[in-house]
Design a protein around this motif. Structure first.
Motif, PDB file in Angstrom:
ATOM      1  N   GLY A   8       0.602  -7.397   7.349  1.00 21.74           N
ATOM      2  CA  GLY A   8       1.577  -8.179   8.106  1.00 21.74           C
ATOM      3  C   GLY A   8       2.688  -8.753   7.249  1.00 21.74           C
ATOM      4  N   ASP A   9       2.500  -8.786   5.923  1.00 18.68           N
ATOM      5  CA  ASP A   9       3.560  -9.296   5.041  1.00 18.68           C
ATOM      6  C   ASP A   9       4.788  -8.396   5.104  1.00 18.68           C
ATOM      7  OD1 ASP A   9       2.033 -11.429   4.221  1.00 18.68           O
ATOM      8  OD2 ASP A   9       1.642 -10.648   2.207  1.00 18.68           O
ATOM      9  N   LYS A  10       5.954  -9.010   4.921  1.00 22.43           N
ATOM     10  CA  LYS A  10       7.211  -8.261   4.869  1.00 22.43           C
ATOM     11  C   LYS A  10       7.658  -8.168   3.419  1.00 22.43           C
ATOM     12  CE  LYS A  10       8.555  -9.293   9.536  1.00 22.43           C
ATOM     13  NZ  LYS A  10       9.590  -9.624  10.476  1.00 22.43           N
ATOM     14  N   LEU A  11       7.863  -6.947   2.963  1.00 18.82           N
ATOM     15  CA  LEU A  11       8.267  -6.675   1.587  1.00 18.82           C
ATOM     16  C   LEU A  11       9.594  -5.936   1.567  1.00 18.82           C
ATOM     17  CD1 LEU A  11       4.850  -5.308   0.227  1.00 18.82           C
ATOM     18  CD2 LEU A  11       5.664  -7.669   0.217  1.00 18.82           C
ATOM     19  N   GLU A  28      13.378  -3.969   4.295  1.00 15.13           N
ATOM     20  CA  GLU A  28      12.167  -4.447   4.944  1.00 15.13           C
ATOM     21  C   GLU A  28      11.114  -3.369   5.106  1.00 15.13           C
ATOM     22  OE1 GLU A  28      11.132  -5.937   9.335  1.00 15.13           O
ATOM     23  OE2 GLU A  28      12.535  -7.255   8.277  1.00 15.13           O
ATOM     24  N   ALA A  29       9.879  -3.774   4.823  1.00 10.04           N
ATOM     25  CA  ALA A  29       8.713  -2.934   5.063  1.00 10.04           C
ATOM     26  C   ALA A  29       7.548  -3.858   5.405  1.00 10.04           C
ATOM     27  CB  ALA A  29       8.395  -2.107   3.821  1.00 10.04           C
ATOM     28  N   ILE A  30       6.874  -3.574   6.476  1.00  8.79           N
ATOM     29  CA  ILE A  30       5.739  -4.380   6.946  1.00  8.79           C
ATOM     30  C   ILE A  30       4.456  -3.739   6.423  1.00  8.79           C
ATOM     31  CG2 ILE A  30       4.520  -5.304   8.965  1.00  8.79           C
ATOM     32  CD1 ILE A  30       7.494  -6.177   8.773  1.00  8.79           C
ATOM     33  N   VAL A  31       3.610  -4.526   5.790  1.00 17.11           N
ATOM     34  CA  VAL A  31       2.350  -4.008   5.248  1.00 17.11           C
ATOM     35  C   VAL A  31       1.376  -3.732   6.392  1.00 17.11           C
ATOM     36  CG1 VAL A  31       0.382  -4.470   3.731  1.00 17.11           C
ATOM     37  CG2 VAL A  31       2.677  -5.272   3.088  1.00 17.11           C
ATOM     38  N   LEU A  32       0.908  -2.464   6.458  1.00 10.61           N
ATOM     39  CA  LEU A  32      -0.055  -2.052   7.476  1.00 10.61           C
ATOM     40  C   LEU A  32      -1.463  -1.926   6.906  1.00 10.61           C
ATOM     41  CD1 LEU A  32       1.933   0.813   9.240  1.00 10.61           C
ATOM     42  CD2 LEU A  32       1.835  -1.607   9.865  1.00 10.61           C
ATOM     43  N   ASP A  37      -6.216   1.736  -4.016  1.00 10.07           N
ATOM     44  CA  ASP A  37      -5.509   2.983  -4.328  1.00 10.07           C
ATOM     45  C   ASP A  37      -4.085   3.062  -3.810  1.00 10.07           C
ATOM     46  OD1 ASP A  37      -7.827   4.075  -5.576  1.00 10.07           O
ATOM     47  OD2 ASP A  37      -8.619   4.584  -3.597  1.00 10.07           O
ATOM     48  N   LYS A  38      -3.814   2.354  -2.708  1.00  6.48           N
ATOM     49  CA  LYS A  38      -2.514   2.545  -2.062  1.00  6.48           C
ATOM     50  C   LYS A  38      -2.124   1.338  -1.241  1.00  6.48           C
ATOM     51  CE  LYS A  38      -4.372   4.802   2.059  1.00  6.48           C
ATOM     52  NZ  LYS A  38      -5.706   4.261   1.816  1.00  6.48           N
ATOM     53  N   ILE A  39      -0.841   1.333  -0.898  1.00  7.17           N
ATOM     54  CA  ILE A  39      -0.327   0.396   0.095  1.00  7.17           C
ATOM     55  C   ILE A  39       0.434   1.240   1.117  1.00  7.17           C
ATOM     56  CG2 ILE A  39       1.771  -0.099  -1.246  1.00  7.17           C
ATOM     57  CD1 ILE A  39       1.653  -2.986  -0.099  1.00  7.17           C
ATOM     58  N   VAL A  40       0.229   0.933   2.398  1.00  6.29           N
ATOM     59  CA  VAL A  40       0.914   1.626   3.485  1.00  6.29           C
ATOM     60  C   VAL A  40       1.788   0.594   4.175  1.00  6.29           C
ATOM     61  CG1 VAL A  40       0.670   2.979   5.600  1.00  6.29           C
ATOM     62  CG2 VAL A  40      -1.062   3.173   3.783  1.00  6.29           C
ATOM     63  N   VAL A  41       3.068   0.922   4.306  1.00  4.68           N
ATOM     64  CA  VAL A  41       4.027   0.033   4.951  1.00  4.68           C
ATOM     65  C   VAL A  41       4.817   0.811   6.001  1.00  4.68           C
ATOM     66  CG1 VAL A  41       4.208  -1.445   2.897  1.00  4.68           C
ATOM     67  CG2 VAL A  41       5.858   0.415   3.220  1.00  4.68           C
ATOM     68  N   ALA A  42       5.508   0.094   6.851  1.00  9.93           N
ATOM     69  CA  ALA A  42       6.304   0.740   7.899  1.00  9.93           C
ATOM     70  C   ALA A  42       7.601  -0.020   8.097  1.00  9.93           C
ATOM     71  CB  ALA A  42       5.530   0.781   9.211  1.00  9.93           C
ATOM     72  N   ASN A  43       8.581   0.695   8.598  1.00  6.89           N
ATOM     73  CA  ASN A  43       9.814   0.058   9.027  1.00  6.89           C
ATOM     74  C   ASN A  43      10.444   0.915  10.120  1.00  6.89           C
ATOM     75  OD1 ASN A  43      11.277   2.117   7.595  1.00  6.89           O
ATOM     76  ND2 ASN A  43      11.151   0.883   5.740  1.00  6.89           N
ATOM     77  N   ASN A  44      11.454   0.362  10.761  1.00  3.68           N
ATOM     78  CA  ASN A  44      12.134   1.077  11.840  1.00  3.68           C
ATOM     79  C   ASN A  44      13.636   0.891  11.664  1.00  3.68           C
ATOM     80  OD1 ASN A  44      12.507   2.560  14.187  1.00  3.68           O
ATOM     81  ND2 ASN A  44      12.356   0.762  15.497  1.00  3.68           N
ATOM     82  N   LYS A  45      14.310   2.002  11.454  1.00  5.00           N
ATOM     83  CA  LYS A  45      15.761   1.984  11.258  1.00  5.00           C
ATOM     84  C   LYS A  45      16.144   0.990  10.160  1.00  5.00           C
ATOM     85  CE  LYS A  45      16.498   3.556  15.953  1.00  5.00           C
ATOM     86  NZ  LYS A  45      16.958   3.267  17.280  1.00  5.00           N
ATOM     87  N   ALA A  46      15.422   1.078   9.070  1.00  8.29           N
ATOM     88  CA  ALA A  46      15.609   0.156   7.947  1.00  8.29           C
ATOM     89  C   ALA A  46      16.996   0.294   7.336  1.00  8.29           C
ATOM     90  CB  ALA A  46      14.559   0.419   6.872  1.00  8.29           C
ATOM     91  N   LEU A  64       5.287   4.615   5.183  1.00 11.11           N
ATOM     92  CA  LEU A  64       5.421   4.908   3.758  1.00 11.11           C
ATOM     93  C   LEU A  64       4.113   4.634   3.027  1.00 11.11           C
ATOM     94  CD1 LEU A  64       8.081   3.185   4.916  1.00 11.11           C
ATOM     95  CD2 LEU A  64       8.992   3.968   2.760  1.00 11.11           C
ATOM     96  N   PHE A  65       3.711   5.572   2.199  1.00  8.90           N
ATOM     97  CA  PHE A  65       2.490   5.481   1.412  1.00  8.90           C
ATOM     98  C   PHE A  65       2.870   5.424  -0.068  1.00  8.90           C
ATOM     99  CE2 PHE A  65       1.466   7.404   5.358  1.00  8.90           C
ATOM    100  CZ  PHE A  65       0.138   7.128   5.644  1.00  8.90           C
ATOM    101  N   PHE A  66       2.487   4.345  -0.733  1.00  9.56           N
ATOM    102  CA  PHE A  66       2.719   4.177  -2.169  1.00  9.56           C
ATOM    103  C   PHE A  66       1.352   4.129  -2.845  1.00  9.56           C
ATOM    104  CE2 PHE A  66       6.426   2.343  -0.124  1.00  9.56           C
ATOM    105  CZ  PHE A  66       7.468   2.877  -0.871  1.00  9.56           C
ATOM    106  N   TYR A  67       1.251   4.812  -3.987  1.00  7.16           N
ATOM    107  CA  TYR A  67      -0.037   4.963  -4.657  1.00  7.16           C
ATOM    108  C   TYR A  67      -0.079   4.259  -6.006  1.00  7.16           C
ATOM    109  CZ  TYR A  67      -0.885   8.368  -1.050  1.00  7.16           C
ATOM    110  OH  TYR A  67      -1.048   8.960   0.170  1.00  7.16           O
ATOM    111  N   LYS A  68      -1.278   3.802  -6.367  1.00  6.76           N
ATOM    112  CA  LYS A  68      -1.518   3.140  -7.659  1.00  6.76           C
ATOM    113  C   LYS A  68      -1.754   4.142  -8.783  1.00  6.76           C
ATOM    114  CE  LYS A  68      -1.913  -1.448  -7.565  1.00  6.76           C
ATOM    115  NZ  LYS A  68      -1.073  -2.285  -8.354  1.00  6.76           N
ATOM    116  N   LYS A  69      -2.287   5.332  -8.447  1.00  4.07           N
ATOM    117  CA  LYS A  69      -2.688   6.282  -9.485  1.00  4.07           C
ATOM    118  C   LYS A  69      -1.950   7.609  -9.416  1.00  4.07           C
ATOM    119  CE  LYS A  69      -7.197   4.178  -9.728  1.00  4.07           C
ATOM    120  NZ  LYS A  69      -8.402   4.041  -8.968  1.00  4.07           N
ATOM    121  N   HIS A  70      -1.128   7.793  -8.417  1.00  7.91           N
ATOM    122  CA  HIS A  70      -0.379   9.058  -8.289  1.00  7.91           C
ATOM    123  C   HIS A  70       1.102   8.817  -8.512  1.00  7.91           C
ATOM    124  CE1 HIS A  70      -3.677  11.566  -7.089  1.00  7.91           C
ATOM    125  NE2 HIS A  70      -4.014  10.702  -6.140  1.00  7.91           N
ATOM    126  N   TRP A  71       1.740   9.807  -9.078  1.00  7.32           N
ATOM    127  CA  TRP A  71       3.173   9.748  -9.354  1.00  7.32           C
ATOM    128  C   TRP A  71       3.953  10.351  -8.193  1.00  7.32           C
ATOM    129  CZ3 TRP A  71       5.982   9.096 -14.335  1.00  7.32           C
ATOM    130  CH2 TRP A  71       5.232   8.329 -15.242  1.00  7.32           C
TER     131      TRP A  71
END
Length: 179
Positions: A8-11, A28-32, A37-46, A64-71
């Protein structure tokens, strides 16, 4: 909760180049979802702002999927004519305050609704590789991680699993009360 970040945080999202210069930012990206291993966030017409100051709005919602161990990071784009993916070869993310940060290494994988895909921006990669002196170690990591990303796509793993983007988008709509 990881690093005091919770669902629910906005980043914001800040993308840098190898030389440390800010390349692009997303307002803006809302944490889902977030785990080790990862953080998944979403936005709409950012709103996206480029390094030269130009800004524009994306035309669609994105997961959007961001990873801790993958490039790499993976963006599922919910376009009106199908689900596209835009995948950046980039460093693992880090959180700085309320900002997701990563370094972009030029190469991108574009995945189309029919499942076909294409690697983009070899020329940009080769130009920046020379200009910014990418080490042989970084070049090897980039090559290996691009192969891993393509393997994930071919095996329908992670964000490429059927239904996973819809699941996260439905969660986002519920959180943001979007119709």
């Amino acid at each position: 909760m990881i690093n005091n970040i919770k669902i629910g945080d906005k980043l914001q999202i800040h993308c840098y180049k190898h030389n440390g210069k800010l390349h692009q930012l997303c307002n803006e990206a809302i944490v889902l979802d977030i785990d080790e291993d990862k953080i998944v966030v979403a936005n709409n017409k950012a709103k996206l702002t480029e390094s030269d100051g130009r800004s524009y709005h994306a035309k669609e919602a994105a997961i959007l999927f961001f990873y801790k161990k993958h490039w790499f990071n993976i963006i599922g784009q919910l376009k009106e004519y199908g689900l596209f993916y835009y995948c950046n070869i980039a460093t693992p993310y880090l959180i700085d305050g309320n900002i997701i940060k990563y370094i972009d290494y030029d190469l991108d994988l574009r995945v189309f609704p029919d499942g076909g895909f294409k690697v983009l921006d070899y020329n940009e990669y080769n130009y920046h590789r020379k200009l910014m002196h990418y080490s042989s170690e970084i070049q090897m990591i980039i090559k290996n991680e691009l192969s891993r990303l393509i393997e994930m796509k071919r095996n329908n793993e992670g964000p490429f699993q059927p239904g996973i983007i819809k699941k996260y988008y439905d969660l986002y709509k519920k959180m943001e009360k979007i119709q």
